[in-house]
Design a protein around this motif. Structure first.
Motif, PDB file in Angstrom:
ATOM      1  N   GLY A  98       0.782  -1.227   0.052  1.00 54.20           N
ATOM      2  CA  GLY A  98      -0.252   0.120   0.028  1.00 54.20           C
ATOM      3  C   GLY A  98       0.722   1.202  -0.046  1.00 54.20           C
ATOM      4  N   TYR A  99       1.973   1.174   0.668  1.00 55.43           N
ATOM      5  CA  TYR A  99       2.872   2.366   0.653  1.00 55.43           C
ATOM      6  C   TYR A  99       3.448   2.723  -0.698  1.00 55.43           C
ATOM      7  N   GLU A 100       3.856   1.594  -1.175  1.00 52.83           N
ATOM      8  CA  GLU A 100       4.522   1.638  -2.608  1.00 52.83           C
ATOM      9  C   GLU A 100       3.544   2.128  -3.744  1.00 52.83           C
ATOM     10  N   GLU A 101       2.225   1.406  -3.422  1.00 53.51           N
ATOM     11  CA  GLU A 101       1.250   1.843  -4.527  1.00 53.51           C
ATOM     12  C   GLU A 101       0.787   3.344  -4.157  1.00 53.51           C
ATOM     13  N   SER A 102       1.084   3.812  -3.206  1.00 52.92           N
ATOM     14  CA  SER A 102       0.525   5.239  -2.949  1.00 52.92           C
ATOM     15  C   SER A 102       1.301   6.352  -3.648  1.00 52.92           C
ATOM     16  N   LYS A 103       2.462   6.001  -3.824  1.00 49.87           N
ATOM     17  CA  LYS A 103       3.495   6.722  -4.700  1.00 49.87           C
ATOM     18  C   LYS A 103       3.147   7.086  -6.117  1.00 49.87           C
ATOM     19  N   HIS A 104       2.404   5.994  -6.389  1.00 51.89           N
ATOM     20  CA  HIS A 104       2.385   5.626  -7.940  1.00 51.89           C
ATOM     21  C   HIS A 104       1.231   6.918  -8.304  1.00 51.89           C
ATOM     22  N   SER A 105       0.100   7.000  -7.719  1.00 47.00           N
ATOM     23  CA  SER A 105      -0.841   8.279  -8.460  1.00 47.00           C
ATOM     24  C   SER A 105      -0.252   9.471  -7.892  1.00 47.00           C
ATOM     25  N   LEU A 106       0.438   9.691  -6.753  1.00 45.67           N
ATOM     26  CA  LEU A 106       0.877  10.895  -6.439  1.00 45.67           C
ATOM     27  C   LEU A 106       1.970  11.450  -7.686  1.00 45.67           C
ATOM     28  N   ALA A 107       2.837  10.071  -7.928  1.00 42.39           N
ATOM     29  CA  ALA A 107       3.799  10.715  -8.868  1.00 42.39           C
ATOM     30  C   ALA A 107       3.324  11.207 -10.302  1.00 42.39           C
ATOM     31  N   LEU A 108       2.395  10.174 -10.974  1.00 44.19           N
ATOM     32  CA  LEU A 108       1.766  10.420 -11.880  1.00 44.19           C
ATOM     33  C   LEU A 108       0.991  11.665 -12.151  1.00 44.19           C
ATOM     34  N   GLY A 109       0.487  12.011 -10.872  1.00 46.23           N
ATOM     35  CA  GLY A 109      -0.338  13.242 -10.645  1.00 46.23           C
ATOM     36  C   GLY A 109       0.535  14.406 -10.651  1.00 46.23           C
ATOM     37  N   ASP A 110       1.877  14.302 -10.162  1.00 50.67           N
ATOM     38  CA  ASP A 110       2.857  15.318 -10.121  1.00 50.67           C
ATOM     39  C   ASP A 110       3.189  15.621 -11.561  1.00 50.67           C
ATOM     40  N   TRP A 111       3.409  14.868 -12.355  1.00 49.95           N
ATOM     41  CA  TRP A 111       3.857  14.706 -13.644  1.00 49.95           C
ATOM     42  C   TRP A 111       2.875  15.852 -14.472  1.00 49.95           C
ATOM     43  N   LEU A 112       1.496  15.038 -14.361  1.00 45.09           N
ATOM     44  CA  LEU A 112       0.545  15.866 -15.046  1.00 45.09           C
ATOM     45  C   LEU A 112       0.309  17.326 -14.932  1.00 45.09           C
ATOM     46  N   LEU A 113       0.611  17.720 -13.531  1.00 49.18           N
ATOM     47  CA  LEU A 113       0.669  19.154 -13.197  1.00 49.18           C
ATOM     48  C   LEU A 113       1.992  19.919 -13.491  1.00 49.18           C
ATOM     49  N   ARG A 114       3.078  19.342 -13.247  1.00 50.10           N
ATOM     50  CA  ARG A 114       4.460  19.903 -13.430  1.00 50.10           C
ATOM     51  C   ARG A 114       4.665  20.049 -15.155  1.00 50.10           C
ATOM     52  N   SER A 115       4.034  19.339 -15.784  1.00 54.27           N
ATOM     53  CA  SER A 115       4.084  19.222 -17.369  1.00 54.27           C
ATOM     54  C   SER A 115       3.351  20.456 -17.930  1.00 54.27           C
ATOM     55  N   GLY A 116       2.331  20.849 -16.988  1.00 51.46           N
ATOM     56  CA  GLY A 116       1.389  21.758 -17.637  1.00 51.46           C
ATOM     57  C   GLY A 116       0.280  20.937 -18.444  1.00 51.46           C
ATOM     58  N   MET A 117       0.471  19.880 -18.344  1.00 53.73           N
ATOM     59  CA  MET A 117      -0.969  18.849 -19.199  1.00 53.73           C
ATOM     60  C   MET A 117      -2.246  18.931 -18.430  1.00 53.73           C
ATOM     61  N   ARG A 118      -2.065  19.015 -16.914  1.00 56.92           N
ATOM     62  CA  ARG A 118      -3.468  19.063 -16.401  1.00 56.92           C
ATOM     63  C   ARG A 118      -3.194  20.513 -15.341  1.00 56.92           C
ATOM     64  N   THR A 119      -4.403  20.836 -14.912  1.00 62.55           N
ATOM     65  CA  THR A 119      -4.561  21.944 -13.964  1.00 62.55           C
ATOM     66  C   THR A 119      -4.901  21.273 -12.482  1.00 62.55           C
ATOM     67  N   GLU A 120      -4.574  21.958 -11.485  1.00 56.25           N
ATOM     68  CA  GLU A 120      -4.867  21.411 -10.087  1.00 56.25           C
ATOM     69  C   GLU A 120      -6.651  21.311 -10.124  1.00 56.25           C
ATOM     70  N   GLU A 121      -7.137  22.089 -10.945  1.00 51.76           N
ATOM     71  CA  GLU A 121      -8.799  21.869 -10.792  1.00 51.76           C
ATOM     72  C   GLU A 121      -9.248  20.644 -11.336  1.00 51.76           C
ATOM     73  N   HIS A 122      -8.531  20.392 -12.660  1.00 52.79           N
ATOM     74  CA  HIS A 122      -9.035  19.377 -13.346  1.00 52.79           C
ATOM     75  C   HIS A 122      -8.725  17.954 -12.705  1.00 52.79           C
ATOM     76  N   MET A 123      -7.459  17.943 -11.817  1.00 54.35           N
ATOM     77  CA  MET A 123      -7.170  16.602 -10.997  1.00 54.35           C
ATOM     78  C   MET A 123      -8.109  16.652  -9.620  1.00 54.35           C
ATOM     79  N   ALA A 124      -8.619  17.617  -9.265  1.00 55.00           N
ATOM     80  CA  ALA A 124      -9.292  17.606  -8.289  1.00 55.00           C
ATOM     81  C   ALA A 124     -10.788  17.076  -8.547  1.00 55.00           C
ATOM     82  N   ASP A 125     -11.104  17.559  -9.749  1.00 56.70           N
ATOM     83  CA  ASP A 125     -12.309  17.027 -10.357  1.00 56.70           C
ATOM     84  C   ASP A 125     -12.454  15.419 -10.648  1.00 56.70           C
TER      85      ASP A 125
END
Ligand SMILES: [Fe+2]
Ligand SMILES: [Fe+2]
Length: 283
Positions: A98-125
């Motif tokens: 569970g600990y290892e898996e918890s990093k996966h969505s966080l890391a993918l979400g980080d990339w989506l935000l930092r790359s400018g591909m997605r906004t914070e609002e989009h990810m929250a939705d």
């Protein structure tokens, strides 16, 4: 108590999630390997935001789909811990899993935000929509679920490997490539654990374990993605990019797993294993 009550629900979650996730990333030393990796932290994707090519936008759609599947972790974990409570080996594994898996969505979400591909609002939705529909266990048998996890983890590793190749083909993205490589390593390690677990069941009771293997492997589909309102389009995109499809499942998951287990195809009753195989990624 008052504050914790007020913190519940979607509004409270939006207030609490960002600082709690930041605190999680800062917890421990060297544990947050993915987010702390310099390549991931410092690299600017070459095709982010408004300058993105259609290929990189398609890749980002798939990153979002995989992120969504990984975000179902609370559902996966709740079922797994409940099932394994009496087994120390399995319960402790799931704690670490569970600990290892918890990093996966966080890391993918980080990339989506930092790359400018997605906004914070989009990810929250996206997160809000996910939690409207809890993931349901695909099998009621414990052994079938172990077998399901075995193939699902290998399929997920394959998904990340092939998405990495698509990223390389569209001009390269060091951050995304490194991230996907690390995720694939995790998923392959999870697969190895479940493979050994199934081997133990086969040694104990081959016939009934084979029955559960047939259930889990002959009609396999990846978890959670169809629970999303646009799940079919997401699966179509994954297939279109040849990241995961029926043939890949059969060739790179089904057959190698049978070989590792020492199970003959005839023991799987020669049913068509690819009928329901569908794309996605997670856990
Ligand atoms: Fe995994
Ligand atoms: Fe994962």
């Amino acid at each position: 108590m008052e504050a914790s009550v007020k913190a519940c629900g979607p509004h409270g979650e939006r207030l609490l999630a960002p600082p709690l996730l930041t605190a999680l990333q800062q917890t421990g030393s060297g544990l947050w390997r993915i987010s702390r990796d310099a390549t991931i932290r410092n690299s600017k994707p070459p095709c982010g935001g408004c300058t993105a090519t259609s290929s990189s936008r398609r890749n980002a759609d798939v990153v979002e789909s995989f992120c969504a599947v990984e975000l179902y972790l609370p559902d996966y974990l709740a079922h797994a811990v409940h099932r394994s409570r009496a087994s120390r080996g399995e319960a402790w594994f799931y704690a670490n899993w569970g600990y290892e898996e918890s990093k996966h969505s966080l890391a993918l979400g980080d990339w989506l935000l930092r790359s400018g591909m997605r906004t914070e609002e989009h990810m929250a939705d996206l997160e809000g929509r996910l939690f409207e529909h809890p993931w349901q266990l695909p099998h009621d048998s414990h052994v079938a679920m172990i077998a399901y996890a075995m193939v699902q983890e290998r399929a997920t590793a394959l998904n990340y490997r092939n998405l990495r190749r698509r990223a390389q083909e569209c001009g390269g993205d060091p951050a995304l490539e490194k991230l996907l490589m690390l995720l694939a390593v995790d998923e392959q390690a999870h697969h190895s654990f479940f493979l050994k677990y199934v081997q133990l069941y086969l040694e104990q009771d081959r016939q009934s374990t084979l029955e559960q293997l047939r259930r889990a492997m002959n009609a396999f589909s990846m978890p959670a993605i169809y629970a999303l309102a646009d799940g079919r389009q997401r699966v179509a995109r994954i297939k279109e990019l040849e990241i995961f499809n029926d043939e890949l499942y059969y060739r790179e998951v089904y057959l190698p797993v049978l070989e590792s287990l020492g199970v003959q195809r005839s023991e799987m009753r020669n049913r068509l294993p690819i009928r329901k195989a569908a794309a996605t990624g997670s856990a």
